[in-house]
Design a protein around this motif. Structure first.
Motif, PDB file in Angstrom:
ATOM      1  N   ARG A  21      11.729   2.951  -0.916  1.00  0.00           N
ATOM      2  CA  ARG A  21      11.816   1.810  -1.831  1.00  0.00           C
ATOM      3  C   ARG A  21      12.760   0.746  -1.271  1.00  0.00           C
ATOM      4  NH1 ARG A  21      13.696   1.850  -8.229  1.00  0.00           N
ATOM      5  NH2 ARG A  21      13.609  -0.413  -8.505  1.00  0.00           N
ATOM      6  N   SER A  22      13.912   1.159  -0.775  1.00  0.00           N
ATOM      7  CA  SER A  22      14.857   0.220  -0.194  1.00  0.00           C
ATOM      8  C   SER A  22      14.266  -0.457   1.046  1.00  0.00           C
ATOM      9  CB  SER A  22      16.151   0.944   0.175  1.00  0.00           C
ATOM     10  OG  SER A  22      17.045   0.082   0.841  1.00  0.00           O
ATOM     11  N   GLY A  23      13.551   0.338   1.870  1.00  0.00           N
ATOM     12  CA  GLY A  23      12.930  -0.224   3.059  1.00  0.00           C
ATOM     13  C   GLY A  23      11.873  -1.259   2.730  1.00  0.00           C
ATOM     14  N   VAL A  24      11.068  -0.980   1.696  1.00  0.00           N
ATOM     15  CA  VAL A  24      10.037  -1.936   1.267  1.00  0.00           C
ATOM     16  C   VAL A  24      10.680  -3.235   0.791  1.00  0.00           C
ATOM     17  CG1 VAL A  24       8.282  -2.386  -0.495  1.00  0.00           C
ATOM     18  CG2 VAL A  24       8.274  -0.217   0.750  1.00  0.00           C
ATOM     19  N   HIS A  25      11.753  -3.121   0.003  1.00  0.00           N
ATOM     20  CA  HIS A  25      12.435  -4.322  -0.499  1.00  0.00           C
ATOM     21  C   HIS A  25      13.022  -5.144   0.648  1.00  0.00           C
ATOM     22  CE1 HIS A  25      13.030  -3.114  -5.006  1.00  0.00           C
ATOM     23  NE2 HIS A  25      11.765  -3.165  -4.630  1.00  0.00           N
ATOM     24  N   THR A  26      13.564  -4.453   1.651  1.00  0.00           N
ATOM     25  CA  THR A  26      14.105  -5.176   2.810  1.00  0.00           C
ATOM     26  C   THR A  26      13.005  -5.964   3.521  1.00  0.00           C
ATOM     27  OG1 THR A  26      15.819  -3.499   3.157  1.00  0.00           O
ATOM     28  CG2 THR A  26      15.275  -4.913   5.031  1.00  0.00           C
ATOM     29  N   GLY A  31       6.008 -13.668  -2.813  1.00  0.00           N
ATOM     30  CA  GLY A  31       6.504 -12.480  -2.122  1.00  0.00           C
ATOM     31  C   GLY A  31       7.865 -12.060  -2.642  1.00  0.00           C
ATOM     32  N   LEU A  32       8.710 -13.053  -2.923  1.00  0.00           N
ATOM     33  CA  LEU A  32      10.027 -12.743  -3.486  1.00  0.00           C
ATOM     34  C   LEU A  32       9.918 -12.089  -4.856  1.00  0.00           C
ATOM     35  CD1 LEU A  32      12.287 -15.823  -2.621  1.00  0.00           C
ATOM     36  CD2 LEU A  32      12.541 -13.474  -1.798  1.00  0.00           C
ATOM     37  N   SER A  33       8.908 -12.468  -5.639  1.00  0.00           N
ATOM     38  CA  SER A  33       8.759 -11.888  -6.981  1.00  0.00           C
ATOM     39  C   SER A  33       8.510 -10.387  -6.926  1.00  0.00           C
ATOM     40  CB  SER A  33       7.625 -12.582  -7.736  1.00  0.00           C
ATOM     41  OG  SER A  33       6.358 -12.213  -7.207  1.00  0.00           O
ATOM     42  N   LEU A  34       7.999  -9.879  -5.794  1.00  0.00           N
ATOM     43  CA  LEU A  34       7.741  -8.449  -5.658  1.00  0.00           C
ATOM     44  C   LEU A  34       9.032  -7.631  -5.575  1.00  0.00           C
ATOM     45  CD1 LEU A  34       4.719  -8.542  -3.181  1.00  0.00           C
ATOM     46  CD2 LEU A  34       4.665  -7.737  -5.550  1.00  0.00           C
ATOM     47  N   LEU A  35      10.162  -8.294  -5.409  1.00  0.00           N
ATOM     48  CA  LEU A  35      11.437  -7.573  -5.397  1.00  0.00           C
ATOM     49  C   LEU A  35      11.748  -6.955  -6.756  1.00  0.00           C
ATOM     50  CD1 LEU A  35      13.622 -10.042  -3.290  1.00  0.00           C
ATOM     51  CD2 LEU A  35      12.619  -7.876  -2.558  1.00  0.00           C
ATOM     52  N   ALA A  36      11.070  -7.414  -7.800  1.00  0.00           N
ATOM     53  CA  ALA A  36      11.278  -6.856  -9.137  1.00  0.00           C
ATOM     54  C   ALA A  36      10.530  -5.536  -9.343  1.00  0.00           C
ATOM     55  CB  ALA A  36      10.851  -7.869 -10.202  1.00  0.00           C
ATOM     56  N   THR A  64       0.834  -1.208   0.000  1.00  0.00           N
ATOM     57  CA  THR A  64       0.000   0.000   0.000  1.00  0.00           C
ATOM     58  C   THR A  64       0.867   1.255   0.000  1.00  0.00           C
ATOM     59  OG1 THR A  64      -1.749  -1.168   1.202  1.00  0.00           O
ATOM     60  CG2 THR A  64      -1.832   1.222   1.218  1.00  0.00           C
ATOM     61  N   LEU A  65       1.901   1.262   0.840  1.00  0.00           N
ATOM     62  CA  LEU A  65       2.841   2.391   0.852  1.00  0.00           C
ATOM     63  C   LEU A  65       3.509   2.554  -0.502  1.00  0.00           C
ATOM     64  CD1 LEU A  65       4.656   1.907   4.301  1.00  0.00           C
ATOM     65  CD2 LEU A  65       2.892   3.579   3.734  1.00  0.00           C
ATOM     66  N   TYR A  66       3.946   1.451  -1.088  1.00  0.00           N
ATOM     67  CA  TYR A  66       4.673   1.502  -2.361  1.00  0.00           C
ATOM     68  C   TYR A  66       3.772   2.054  -3.473  1.00  0.00           C
ATOM     69  CZ  TYR A  66       8.220   0.069  -5.723  1.00  0.00           C
ATOM     70  OH  TYR A  66       9.200   0.070  -6.684  1.00  0.00           O
ATOM     71  N   GLY A 103       2.652  -8.667  12.596  1.00  0.00           N
ATOM     72  CA  GLY A 103       3.468  -8.565  11.392  1.00  0.00           C
ATOM     73  C   GLY A 103       3.925  -7.158  11.086  1.00  0.00           C
ATOM     74  N   ILE A 104       2.992  -6.218  11.113  1.00  0.00           N
ATOM     75  CA  ILE A 104       3.319  -4.836  10.750  1.00  0.00           C
ATOM     76  C   ILE A 104       4.276  -4.201  11.756  1.00  0.00           C
ATOM     77  CG2 ILE A 104       2.346  -2.530  10.396  1.00  0.00           C
ATOM     78  CD1 ILE A 104      -0.137  -3.930   9.225  1.00  0.00           C
ATOM     79  N   PRO A 105       4.061  -4.360  13.094  1.00  0.00           N
ATOM     80  CA  PRO A 105       5.052  -3.789  14.018  1.00  0.00           C
ATOM     81  C   PRO A 105       6.442  -4.395  13.868  1.00  0.00           C
ATOM     82  CG  PRO A 105       3.005  -4.281  15.165  1.00  0.00           C
ATOM     83  CD  PRO A 105       2.884  -4.882  13.798  1.00  0.00           C
ATOM     84  N   LEU A 106       6.533  -5.696  13.632  1.00  0.00           N
ATOM     85  CA  LEU A 106       7.832  -6.340  13.590  1.00  0.00           C
ATOM     86  C   LEU A 106       8.608  -6.024  12.315  1.00  0.00           C
ATOM     87  CD1 LEU A 106       7.059  -9.859  15.112  1.00  0.00           C
ATOM     88  CD2 LEU A 106       8.226  -7.938  16.187  1.00  0.00           C
ATOM     89  N   LEU A 107       7.924  -5.987  11.171  1.00  0.00           N
ATOM     90  CA  LEU A 107       8.617  -5.770   9.899  1.00  0.00           C
ATOM     91  C   LEU A 107       8.232  -4.460   9.220  1.00  0.00           C
ATOM     92  CD1 LEU A 107       8.572  -9.317   8.216  1.00  0.00           C
ATOM     93  CD2 LEU A 107      10.357  -8.251   9.590  1.00  0.00           C
ATOM     94  N   GLY A 108       6.947  -4.091   9.289  1.00  0.00           N
ATOM     95  CA  GLY A 108       6.501  -2.897   8.583  1.00  0.00           C
ATOM     96  C   GLY A 108       7.212  -1.643   9.024  1.00  0.00           C
ATOM     97  N   VAL A 109       7.615  -1.592  10.310  1.00  0.00           N
ATOM     98  CA  VAL A 109       8.309  -0.415  10.822  1.00  0.00           C
ATOM     99  C   VAL A 109       9.640  -0.193  10.108  1.00  0.00           C
ATOM    100  CG1 VAL A 109       9.509  -1.637  12.689  1.00  0.00           C
ATOM    101  CG2 VAL A 109       8.902   0.774  12.972  1.00  0.00           C
ATOM    102  N   LEU A 110      10.226  -1.263   9.547  1.00  0.00           N
ATOM    103  CA  LEU A 110      11.481  -1.111   8.796  1.00  0.00           C
ATOM    104  C   LEU A 110      11.280  -0.268   7.545  1.00  0.00           C
ATOM    105  CD1 LEU A 110      12.893  -4.752   9.019  1.00  0.00           C
ATOM    106  CD2 LEU A 110      13.527  -2.765  10.404  1.00  0.00           C
ATOM    107  N   ALA A 111      10.077  -0.345   6.970  1.00  0.00           N
ATOM    108  CA  ALA A 111       9.792   0.462   5.777  1.00  0.00           C
ATOM    109  C   ALA A 111       9.453   1.902   6.146  1.00  0.00           C
ATOM    110  CB  ALA A 111       8.636  -0.162   4.991  1.00  0.00           C
ATOM    111  N   THR A 112       8.649   2.079   7.209  1.00  0.00           N
ATOM    112  CA  THR A 112       8.198   3.431   7.555  1.00  0.00           C
ATOM    113  C   THR A 112       9.310   4.280   8.150  1.00  0.00           C
ATOM    114  OG1 THR A 112       7.432   2.611   9.706  1.00  0.00           O
ATOM    115  CG2 THR A 112       5.829   2.680   7.920  1.00  0.00           C
TER     116      THR A 112
END
Length: 485
Positions: free
Chosen positions: A441-446, A361-366, A305-307, A426-435
């Motif tokens: 873009r780099s945060g979303v890929h991570t 999910g890995l395919s979204l790295l493209a 959604t962020l992306y 899920g969102i607190p543990l990983l989503g915070v890395l993007a926000t």
């Protein structure tokens, strides 16, 4: 010696049993139970898009807006196990109806809220109602429809609507807020309750355990307190990070209370959660698969959604259309998942669905910044959601198969707790890395890499943990204690 050359006739192949046709009454029972589950799933996401408008209307600060979500998540996740067991002991139908009435009244209060306190009170009461509806509704479903094709089909429909409710909420929240107001999102939930509540008393059978043991009060206090602390810590961390004192204190307190709960349950005669049940391979590894599929899929939806909006500059409505395609394919997956489970078994379906979700999910790295990225995002998240839906249905079947009717509330309480906690963590543990990343873009890929690795690792662990399970003809899995060899 003469040799008999008379050809022997081969028996005709035995056709696989097909799911029996549901009677009109069964269809109505399924409608009531699934509509209630859909309503609760809708509540998880319908308000998200409306939060900025809601905050301006009720004069809530940006930092206070997280409580619009947390006030619902805390009780809905914290009281699940307690209410699931209370339904076993005192009547699942009775508690389901009470939860439905409370949810409807609380939704009306939130619709008519005149200040932040009244709105948050409505959200908290919605959460308590949801905590009663979800485990008792699932228990009524598993005790009404016998284990086998009928239950597979019922759980398939229920799982589809659960997943669809979350997706529809994201789309409907934006549309209703734009066309009417944020209050219409809460009014929609009150309308759902108003439709379902009059039908439920006449259709739903009462069910409870034949014995009436005492409620495990120490277990109820420790597990409810532990879940409340844990969910508060994780939902607050999603907004402010893990550095805040209240987040760290409640996180530690939650873990200590859950450890105390495990100690209490090992000593009480009538435990809230049976430790022997947790030692079943199907319960332990099935719930792990459920926790991972819910938490990681919610993370993918969040960062995508962020992306779509921040990098590809799609509007909220266009973003909703992307997830609308996801919802349609989830319905398709729900229709066919019971057939897949009937052929391959719940265990194999769960492992395969997790592997598919991780790979997609890995395919979204493209993803890039061109228009083709919208097509890729739509296709990948929709196909991943089909795998996710298969995992939801197969893990529910894996956990509840072979469990006696008198313990269905315990088993389904674990299933629904896994759902609620999964959607929360899920969102607190990983989503915070993007926000919090300087480069979104780099945060979303991570996040996408970590998300996929966790799902694929879970697929391997679940496959190994359930290796002694044996698929039966109905798609269920025969159980064996974790410690068995």
């Amino acid at each position: 010696m003469a040799i008999d050359t008379t050809p022997t006739s081969t028996p005709p192949p035995v056709a696989e049993p097909s799911a029996p046709r549901l009677s009109p009454r069964d269809r109505l029972v399924l409608f009531v139970l699934c509509a209630a589950q859909f309503m609760v799933a809708l509540d998880f996401s319908v308000l998200n898009v409306a939060l900025p408008v809601l905050g301006a209307d009720l004069s809530m600060s940006t930092s206070a807006l997280q409580w619009a979500v947390t006030a619902f998540a805390l009780p809905s996740g914290g009281f699940l196990l307690l209410f699931g067991r209370m339904g076993d002991l005192y009547g699942r139908r009775r508690l389901f109806l009470a939860g439905l009435a409370l949810f409807g009244a609380a939704s009306l209060l939130a619709t008519l809220a005149w200040d932040p306190a009244s709105f948050l009170a409505g959200r908290a009461l919605q959460g308590i109602g949801a905590a009663a509806i979800v485990p008792t509704g699932m228990s009524l479903l598993t005790t009404t429809f016998p284990e086998g094709p009928a239950r597979d089909r019922a759980l398939g429909i229920s799982g589809t609507l659960l997943s669809l409710g979350f997706t529809v909420g994201m789309v409907a929240g934006g549309v209703l807020t734009d066309l009417l107001s944020w209050r219409s999102t809460m009014g929609l939930l009150a309308l759902f309750a108003l439709v379902v509540l009059p039908l439920a008393p006449r259709l739903l059978p009462e069910s409870r355990t034949p014995e009436r043991p005492r409620l495990d009060v120490p277990g109820a206090v420790t597990v409810t307190g532990g879940l409340l602390c844990l969910i508060y810590a994780l939902t607050t961390a999603a907004e402010h990070g893990f550095g805040r004192t209240d987040v760290l204190v409640t996180l530690v307190a939650g873990l200590l209370l859950l450890a105390a709960f495990a100690a209490v349950e090992s000593r009480t005669q009538a435990p809230l959660v049976s430790l022997p049940m947790l030692r079943r391979r199907t319960v332990a590894w099935g719930n792990l698969g459920g926790l991972v599929t819910f938490s990681m899929m919610s993370t993918v939806v969040f960062v995508l959604t962020l992306y779509l909006q921040e990098i590809l500059h799609l509007s909220a409505f266009e973003t909703g259309l992307v997830f609308g395609v996801q919802g349609v394919l989830s319905v398709v997956a729900g229709a066919y998942a019971p057939r897949v489970i009937g052929r391959f078994g719940a265990r194999r379906t769960l492992v395969g669905a997790l592997a598919g979700q991780g790979a997609l999910g890995l395919s979204l790295l493209a993803l890039g910044e061109g228009g083709w990225s919208v097509v890729l995002a739509t296709a990948a998240v929709s196909l991943a959601s089909m795998c996710h839906l298969g995992a939801i249905i197969s893990y529910g079947l894996t956990v509840t198969s072979g469990v006696p009717d008198e313990e269905q509330g315990l088993a389904t309480g674990l299933v629904t707790s896994t759902q609620q906690v999964g959607m929360t963590v899920g969102i607190p543990l990983l989503g915070v890395l993007a926000t919090t990343s300087t480069d979104l873009r780099s945060g979303v890929h991570t996040v996408l890499v970590l998300d996929a690795v966790i799902v694929l690792a879970a697929a391997v662990l679940v496959a190994a943990g359930l290796r002694t399970g044996r698929a039966t003809g109905s798609g269920t899995v025969e159980t064996e204690p974790v410690g068995a060899r």
